[in-house]
Motif scaffolding. Sequence first.
Motif, mmCIF file in Angstrom:
data_model
loop_
_atom_site.group_PDB
_atom_site.id
_atom_site.type_symbol
_atom_site.label_atom_id
_atom_site.label_comp_id
_atom_site.label_asym_id
_atom_site.label_seq_id
_atom_site.Cartn_x
_atom_site.Cartn_y
_atom_site.Cartn_z
ATOM 1 N N PHE A 1 0.858 -1.196 0.000
ATOM 2 C CA PHE A 1 0.000 0.000 0.000
ATOM 3 C C PHE A 1 0.889 1.239 0.000
ATOM 4 N N ARG A 2 0.319 2.352 -0.520
ATOM 5 C CA ARG A 2 1.098 3.581 -0.674
ATOM 6 C C ARG A 2 0.929 4.528 0.494
ATOM 7 N N ASP A 3 -0.297 4.589 1.023
ATOM 8 C CA ASP A 3 -0.599 5.573 2.061
ATOM 9 C C ASP A 3 -1.813 5.076 2.845
ATOM 10 N N PHE A 4 -2.313 5.885 3.760
ATOM 11 C CA PHE A 4 -3.374 5.413 4.654
ATOM 12 C C PHE A 4 -4.648 5.024 3.905
ATOM 13 N N VAL A 5 -5.086 5.880 2.991
ATOM 14 C CA VAL A 5 -6.345 5.594 2.293
ATOM 15 C C VAL A 5 -6.182 4.349 1.415
ATOM 16 N N TYR B 1 -6.704 -3.321 2.704
ATOM 17 C CA TYR B 1 -7.255 -4.064 3.858
ATOM 18 C C TYR B 1 -8.601 -4.693 3.478
ATOM 19 N N GLU B 2 -9.449 -3.885 2.855
ATOM 20 C CA GLU B 2 -10.781 -4.404 2.493
ATOM 21 C C GLU B 2 -10.694 -5.453 1.390
ATOM 22 N N ALA B 3 -9.747 -5.295 0.462
ATOM 23 C CA ALA B 3 -9.575 -6.308 -0.591
ATOM 24 C C ALA B 3 -9.099 -7.627 0.023
ATOM 25 N N ALA B 4 -8.151 -7.547 0.954
ATOM 26 C CA ALA B 4 -7.668 -8.767 1.623
ATOM 27 C C ALA B 4 -8.810 -9.423 2.400
ATOM 28 N N THR B 5 -9.614 -8.594 3.062
ATOM 29 C CA THR B 5 -10.729 -9.105 3.873
ATOM 30 C C THR B 5 -11.793 -9.791 3.008
ATOM 31 N N GLY C 1 -7.236 11.118 16.514
ATOM 32 C CA GLY C 1 -5.881 11.611 16.722
ATOM 33 C C GLY C 1 -4.833 10.720 16.084
ATOM 34 N N GLU C 2 -5.217 10.077 14.989
ATOM 35 C CA GLU C 2 -4.248 9.318 14.189
ATOM 36 C C GLU C 2 -4.035 10.158 12.925
ATOM 37 N N PHE C 3 -5.029 10.146 12.018
ATOM 38 C CA PHE C 3 -4.938 11.052 10.870
ATOM 39 C C PHE C 3 -5.701 12.337 11.127
ATOM 40 N N GLY C 4 -6.604 12.313 12.102
ATOM 41 C CA GLY C 4 -7.239 13.549 12.547
ATOM 42 C C GLY C 4 -6.361 14.188 13.613
ATOM 43 N N GLY C 5 -6.447 15.506 13.739
ATOM 44 C CA GLY C 5 -5.635 16.216 14.723
ATOM 45 C C GLY C 5 -6.298 16.197 16.102
ATOM 46 N N ASN D 1 2.099 3.860 13.306
ATOM 47 C CA ASN D 1 2.177 5.303 13.049
ATOM 48 C C ASN D 1 3.386 5.657 12.189
ATOM 49 N N VAL D 2 4.494 4.952 12.387
ATOM 50 C CA VAL D 2 5.698 5.239 11.591
ATOM 51 C C VAL D 2 5.499 4.754 10.151
ATOM 52 N N VAL D 3 4.991 3.521 9.999
ATOM 53 C CA VAL D 3 4.824 2.983 8.638
ATOM 54 C C VAL D 3 3.807 3.818 7.849
ATOM 55 N N LEU D 4 2.756 4.298 8.528
ATOM 56 C CA LEU D 4 1.751 5.103 7.806
ATOM 57 C C LEU D 4 2.167 6.577 7.679
ATOM 58 N N GLY D 5 3.382 6.899 8.126
ATOM 59 C CA GLY D 5 3.967 8.206 7.832
ATOM 60 C C GLY D 5 3.592 9.332 8.783
#
Length: 332
Positions: free
Chosen positions: A51-55, A61-65, A198-202, A248-252
């Motif tokens: 995967f490239r980024d969070f979205v 994730y959904e394709a694997a599921t 507080g992951e991708f939201g502030g 958090n590190v892998v997702l940048g």
Amino acid sequence: MSDEKPVADLPKVELHLHHEGAAPPAFVRQLAHEKKVDISKVFNAQGGYAFRDFVHFLSVYEAATSVLKTPEDYARLTTAVLEESAANGVIYTESFISPDFCGGGDVTAWREYLAAIQEAAQAAETAHGIILRGIVTCVRHFGPDKAKASALCAAETAGDWIVGFGMGGDEGQGHQGDFAYSYDMAREAGLRLTTHAGEFGGPDSVREAIRDLNVERIGHGVRSIEDAALVQELVDRQITLEVCPGSNVVLGLYPNIESHPIERLRKAGVNVTVSTDDPPFFGTTMRREYEMLHKAFGYDAERFVEFNITAANAAFCDETTRERVLKQLETA
Ligand code: ADE
Ligand code: ZN
């Protein structure tokens, strides 16, 4: 040479683990082969998840599921996940399970999936001593209506095993408060509450989660560090953060583990705990998280025992189970 045991050998309590997100790639590949589903785009050349980024991660994730099609598939998944967790020293874990993926939000189908998961979990507990409890989870980007169906599944099966209600998915979509109806339904059924914020939201997403959903734990919550008053509020309200540093590190979110705010949050007095989130997606395990934190912040066994006691106290299980877990932590 020190004769101290490596910190990674300690018994561990994990509060933030997505059931499908813990699926080993080989397991997903095998199911795809059995069901003749083409999900080759999910994997990289090395056979791991790509995967490239969070979205993009959420869509992979959904394709694997999508290869998990029956209660029996979820039983097999549960066995694979718990064997891996137990091999990493996890003694108690709570996993996020979504009725959206287990029966499409239909209560009757959900009960069948849940029964299969529980049976596999009981077998894993007997074989490896690991205890699993479930948090029914809605998916934010599927919207509030689908969340209501999930909350109904949660309310109908709330008890000693389904102990909580939560929300994952794309924090960029809508607001926490859009899901207040579902959270109210879950609370009224006696479930304990958490949400990703507080992951991708502030910091505002964490404030909204506390104000609009009245949660007692936050999934991630690490971006609270950007707002000192919010950090103090987390301390005052004794809200526990389910921190997943490697994720958090892998997702940048942070360039490396050294710049992760876990230590600043801990020092400020916030209840922090350590989890993996979706371990094979992020190339991590609970052992690796402990090794990384030990190296980056010098955390010793005493510190990890403290995190684990915090996690056991914030676990959504009944008191008898909590006492069992605390006793194992004490005697280790
Ligand atoms: N679903 C699975 N993993 C997630 C994460 N890290 N954040 C939000 N939703 C998720
Ligand atoms: Zn998560």
